[in-house]
Design a protein around this motif. Sequence first.
Motif, PDB file in Angstrom:
ATOM      1  N   ARG A 143       0.720  -1.165  -0.050  1.00 54.15           N
ATOM      2  CA  ARG A 143      -0.044   0.014  -0.006  1.00 54.15           C
ATOM      3  C   ARG A 143       0.851   1.079  -0.039  1.00 54.15           C
ATOM      4  NH1 ARG A 143      -4.759  -0.843   4.376  1.00 54.15           N
ATOM      5  NH2 ARG A 143      -5.053   1.165   3.562  1.00 54.15           N
ATOM      6  N   LYS A 144       1.910   1.152   0.932  1.00 54.73           N
ATOM      7  CA  LYS A 144       3.056   2.382   0.592  1.00 54.73           C
ATOM      8  C   LYS A 144       3.454   2.505  -0.661  1.00 54.73           C
ATOM      9  CE  LYS A 144       3.236   4.419   4.880  1.00 54.73           C
ATOM     10  NZ  LYS A 144       2.754   5.912   4.903  1.00 54.73           N
ATOM     11  N   VAL A 145       3.915   1.511  -1.422  1.00 51.97           N
ATOM     12  CA  VAL A 145       4.757   1.528  -2.380  1.00 51.97           C
ATOM     13  C   VAL A 145       3.892   2.161  -3.604  1.00 51.97           C
ATOM     14  CG1 VAL A 145       5.717   0.290  -4.327  1.00 51.97           C
ATOM     15  CG2 VAL A 145       6.591  -0.028  -2.010  1.00 51.97           C
ATOM     16  N   ILE A 146       2.614   1.440  -3.604  1.00 55.03           N
ATOM     17  CA  ILE A 146       1.557   2.145  -4.747  1.00 55.03           C
ATOM     18  C   ILE A 146       1.194   3.563  -4.408  1.00 55.03           C
ATOM     19  CG2 ILE A 146      -0.711   1.659  -5.522  1.00 55.03           C
ATOM     20  CD1 ILE A 146       0.124  -0.905  -5.745  1.00 55.03           C
ATOM     21  N   ALA A 147       0.974   3.786  -3.234  1.00 52.13           N
ATOM     22  CA  ALA A 147       0.693   5.310  -2.862  1.00 52.13           C
ATOM     23  C   ALA A 147       1.771   6.191  -3.181  1.00 52.13           C
ATOM     24  CB  ALA A 147       0.723   5.335  -1.254  1.00 52.13           C
ATOM     25  N   HIS A 148       3.019   5.754  -3.164  1.00 47.50           N
ATOM     26  CA  HIS A 148       4.284   6.621  -3.434  1.00 47.50           C
ATOM     27  C   HIS A 148       4.222   6.799  -4.934  1.00 47.50           C
ATOM     28  CE1 HIS A 148       5.697   8.180   0.125  1.00 47.50           C
ATOM     29  NE2 HIS A 148       5.467   7.000   0.679  1.00 47.50           N
ATOM     30  N   VAL A 149       3.900   5.522  -5.832  1.00 49.91           N
ATOM     31  CA  VAL A 149       4.016   5.566  -7.167  1.00 49.91           C
ATOM     32  C   VAL A 149       2.812   6.647  -7.787  1.00 49.91           C
ATOM     33  CG1 VAL A 149       3.433   4.238  -9.259  1.00 49.91           C
ATOM     34  CG2 VAL A 149       4.869   3.220  -7.520  1.00 49.91           C
ATOM     35  N   GLN A 150       1.689   6.669  -6.811  1.00 46.05           N
ATOM     36  CA  GLN A 150       0.978   7.655  -7.256  1.00 46.05           C
ATOM     37  C   GLN A 150       0.697   8.854  -6.610  1.00 46.05           C
ATOM     38  OE1 GLN A 150      -2.515   4.709  -6.362  1.00 46.05           O
ATOM     39  NE2 GLN A 150      -2.456   3.729  -8.088  1.00 46.05           N
ATOM     40  N   VAL A 151       1.826   9.364  -6.192  1.00 49.97           N
ATOM     41  CA  VAL A 151       2.111  10.676  -5.413  1.00 49.97           C
ATOM     42  C   VAL A 151       1.097  10.884  -4.401  1.00 49.97           C
ATOM     43  CG1 VAL A 151       2.823  12.781  -5.799  1.00 49.97           C
ATOM     44  CG2 VAL A 151       2.650  11.318  -7.688  1.00 49.97           C
ATOM     45  N   ARG A 152       0.710   9.706  -3.443  1.00 52.80           N
ATOM     46  CA  ARG A 152       0.011   9.757  -2.262  1.00 52.80           C
ATOM     47  C   ARG A 152       1.004   9.275  -1.120  1.00 52.80           C
ATOM     48  NH1 ARG A 152      -3.374   5.863  -1.588  1.00 52.80           N
ATOM     49  NH2 ARG A 152      -2.923   4.638  -3.364  1.00 52.80           N
ATOM     50  N   ILE A 153       0.270   9.423   0.262  1.00 49.92           N
ATOM     51  CA  ILE A 153       1.123   8.915   1.428  1.00 49.92           C
ATOM     52  C   ILE A 153       0.872   7.644   1.499  1.00 49.92           C
ATOM     53  CG2 ILE A 153       1.732   9.734   3.643  1.00 49.92           C
ATOM     54  CD1 ILE A 153       0.935  12.387   3.263  1.00 49.92           C
ATOM     55  N   GLY A 154      -0.382   7.092   1.455  1.00 47.02           N
ATOM     56  CA  GLY A 154      -0.762   5.691   1.853  1.00 47.02           C
ATOM     57  C   GLY A 154      -1.161   5.842   3.411  1.00 47.02           C
ATOM     58  N   PRO A 155      -1.166   4.522   4.103  1.00 38.60           N
ATOM     59  CA  PRO A 155      -1.607   4.499   5.285  1.00 38.60           C
ATOM     60  C   PRO A 155      -0.888   5.345   6.268  1.00 38.60           C
ATOM     61  CG  PRO A 155      -1.069   2.427   4.512  1.00 38.60           C
ATOM     62  CD  PRO A 155      -0.893   3.224   3.291  1.00 38.60           C
ATOM     63  N   SER A 156      -1.415   6.200   6.901  1.00 40.06           N
ATOM     64  CA  SER A 156      -0.467   6.850   7.877  1.00 40.06           C
ATOM     65  C   SER A 156      -1.156   7.256   9.308  1.00 40.06           C
ATOM     66  CB  SER A 156      -0.268   8.388   7.096  1.00 40.06           C
ATOM     67  OG  SER A 156      -1.487   8.974   7.117  1.00 40.06           O
ATOM     68  N   ARG A 157      -2.531   7.026   9.596  1.00 44.42           N
ATOM     69  CA  ARG A 157      -3.148   7.200  10.618  1.00 44.42           C
ATOM     70  C   ARG A 157      -3.153   6.293  11.733  1.00 44.42           C
ATOM     71  NH1 ARG A 157      -6.088  12.439  10.011  1.00 44.42           N
ATOM     72  NH2 ARG A 157      -5.384  12.597   7.602  1.00 44.42           N
ATOM     73  N   VAL A 158      -2.940   5.002  11.735  1.00 43.92           N
ATOM     74  CA  VAL A 158      -2.855   3.943  12.762  1.00 43.92           C
ATOM     75  C   VAL A 158      -1.503   3.845  12.942  1.00 43.92           C
ATOM     76  CG1 VAL A 158      -3.685   1.880  13.572  1.00 43.92           C
ATOM     77  CG2 VAL A 158      -5.004   3.041  11.706  1.00 43.92           C
TER      78      VAL A 158
END
Lengths: 395, 167
Positions: A30-45
């Motif tokens: 989820r983190k890798v895909i988020a960074h590919v798509q210029v997002r942060i990904g899971p960050s709350r929990v």
Amino acid sequence: MEYYLISAAKAAILMGGLLLTLLYLQWIERKVIAHVQVRIGPSRVGPHGLLQPVADSLKLLLKEDLVPPHANKFLYLLAPFLAVTLSLLSFAVIPFGPEIEVLGVRTRMQLADLDIAVLFVLAVSSLTVYAVVLAGWSSNSKYPLLGGLRSAAQMISYELPLALAVAAPLLLANSLNLREIVERQDGFYLGLLPRWNLLRLPAPQLLGFLLFGVAMFAETNRIPFDLPEAENELVAGFHAEYSAMKFAAFFMAEYANMITVSAMATLLFLGGWLPPLPARYGADLLPPLAAAGTGALALYHGLHPARPRDRRTLPAAAAAFFALALLLLLPPLRPLLLPPFWFLAKVGLLLWVFMWVRGTLPRFRYDQLMRFAWGFLFPAAVLNLLATGLLVALF
Amino acid sequence: MDGLLFLIFAAIAVVSGLNVVLQRQPIASALSLVAVMGSLAMLYLLLGAQFIAAVQVIVYAGAVMVLFVMVIMLLNAGRERPAGASLMASTLGLPLLAGLAGALGYVIFLAFPDPQPVRFGQFREGGAAQVGYALFTRYLLPFELTSVLVLIAILGAVVLAWREVRK
């Protein structure tokens, strides 16, 4: 008696590591895909979303366990069980390193040293299609059925090029035993180039590795070959009627299969636990350097004034990486830690390619998928096998 | 230990074999057949024939039976209705079956008068190298003839299917 104790200890270590990896692989993806798509990904929990997998598993565990009223109950419950069991079974024969000595006990970093290990893995992976097909059929619903049928056709089609791509390095190694296959890739050409099957004379398996790579994406039903669960056409494909832990079982099986095929690619083509450099060029220093470099990077970002939220978490991570670097430098621990480090680094690289491809490529159309398998992949794999056989026989 | 494992897998094989015939649902029959193949592979393994065991699973359970299951799913075959058994089948069936089993047992007993149990790990000639060597030396002609036979069968299937497509 001692043999059973050692085997039980090794199995416990393997299962613990494997389950933890399965839990966190999904967070990494989820983190890798988020960074590919210029997002942060899971960050709350938790810091950087590190407790997200725990939260997800708790949610899946506590969810109501539904069985659809028109499903064939026995097969419906059997399918996820089969999926998980079969996907974890292959790890029994995968070697993580050479023979080692711990506390005066000599043992191999492998559960079972089978002479037919490659065939064992192929046999187990050829059975995984039952889990998907049975899940699709027993749900008694149209989208799962279509997904199950697609998946059966796809897995049968791609199993052939996969098996043919596996056969070519076997010709070079002259063995079906995974440990022997790795041991025969030891050594370097010109003192620099590793004698991995990827570069092994007389028949370097560059094409074979590519073919195996494509087929392994299809065998694990991953993008761009995830037609069995194409969301826009089939809702979720074969597991559309599954919920709670039964759904999690399929999810776990998919990730375990990814690790298995990556491990097989590493063992067959990339020299397993062997280092990519000769020891005199500093192969043993590379792992501690990599760990220390990661630690330095984490420390730099943790102390950067622009990142106030990471002031505590990133230096802690940096300390962990520095400790790892020190452990990798300790002479008594080196023969224990370095081979698994190289093996896991290669497997991790291939797993990262899985995620990278998922972030970048769109899905195939179904007719393209089938034409690609039978029209290009299969003939190319046959040609590769014939050429390898000829070269091995001649030289 | 060997005897226990043999009994377990032999029992699974026989029970699943009966289940293939007794089940009304085609897909349950097919899955029982998979169980038969799997337990036969285990019996081969107990005999020391590793290679044959692995190939048994890859070919029969992994390829042939997957195609069976797929065709059953594609045709969406439902429960079988029992055909009314004929008078001859219902009266003579069981005695004939018992007679056949007895005759088979007698023939096997005549052929192997003094059978010895095989101990696990005793026989080590079942690896891929030994099987390959035997196939390409002593059994070369039967092996090649079988492959020609399979090729002919494939060609026949293609010709039959082609005729239907033409119509």
